[in-house]
Write a protein that holds these residues in place. Sequence first.
Motif: not given
Length: 442
Positions: A46-63
């Motif tokens: 995440c370019r805003r908070c620098l989070e990179r863990s797979q538990a927090s960066i979640i895949a989803y279908y984006c409308a």
Amino acid sequence: MRPMEAFLTGRVWIRQAFPFSEQELQEAIQQNKAQVIAGITDAGECRRCLERSQASIIAYYCATCNKVCRYCRTCIKMGRISSCTELVVWTAPTAKQIGPRVFGWQGSLTFLQEKASQAISASIERGSDHLLYAVCGAGKTEILFAPIYEALQKGLRICVAAPRTDVILELAPRFHQAFPDATIHTLYGNSPEQNGYGEIILTTTHQLYRFHEAFDVLFVDEADAFPYSLDPSLERAVKKARKRNAPIIYISATPSKTLQKNVSEHSTIFRRYHGAPLPVPSYRALWNYERKIHRKKIPVPLKKWIEDKLQKKQPFLLFFPSVELIDQAAPLLKAIDSRIEAVHSKDPDRKEKVLRLRNGALLGLATSTILERGITIANLQVAVIGADHRVFDAAALIQIAGRVGRSAADPTGDVLFFHDGIAHQMDQARQTILSYNKEAIT
């Protein structure tokens, strides 16, 4: 400084919420003053908070982009950041405003305060991190005024961050008085819009997700407090928000051993500014207090304590271990006196209720640990209901006790730990306060 530059310098902002026209943004991009970047990198950061863990960066279908996207759970309360989210950043250098400034604080410092203030100034000059370890009521805010004034005159941009909104709201009027010609922004959840380039930013640590290499010096007040102390993303946000090699000044009455170990330069003050000792907590049994409150009865020892404070016209805080218990106790307390209210973190009228307690319109507040810090009220008395509960660790109990006796006119007061059995953290808090008082006279 033009409005877009003033707003965007040091910030990371969602393009969809950008408060300037698309034409203005395109002009800034063409002039290499601004840039648009992806919210989530290809590597999943995440370019805003620098989070990179797979538990927090979640895949989803984006409308929005009609494909599988990723979003960041860590900073979602600040607005969702997805792979297809565009963020706007300012890339051009900003000129420093160097020169004489107005210093509105006319107070004086004790010898120990002056020593700590000069040490902090020296750390800022060297670009070194510093820990101010000072007891509740030592006058920590006043210690910071001279170093901040010096930094302002050098054109440095300053941030004072704290984990909780109440602390920021307490600091704001004092900073406006001390630095009357500085542009000061106060940022917290749902804070009002503020224009111009903020020379001093008073902010909750969560708001630092939205900053990147913005500050020449950064003060972290209440550095041991929840949620900052337990959330690695907030520590990353602090370090991301400072410019490269800019110093961080940590401020705490109860710093963790880890913080003390990690910061090499320290200033310690175990004496309150007025010289009186810290009030030492006393204990009183309140057997089965939860069951009694559930049955719509205020336990007799607690009722007698409240009635004593009402008779003496002493404002008081009652700290409860849970919001549920506050809600159950609130009508029972109001039946004792209509000028007793309840407050907790989700109360939209929290700020107004604290102000009413301060100006005498209320006599007491039942509260959660949200008010354990950042509140100063003359002649305040404090009781903790269920001090043995696990929510009250030693640091929290020390901070709660530190609300009492802060005024030179009223340097004493009552700190009472009601309990359903004496717990280790109660003794630890009491012994720590006694050790501070002993250190203060040696």
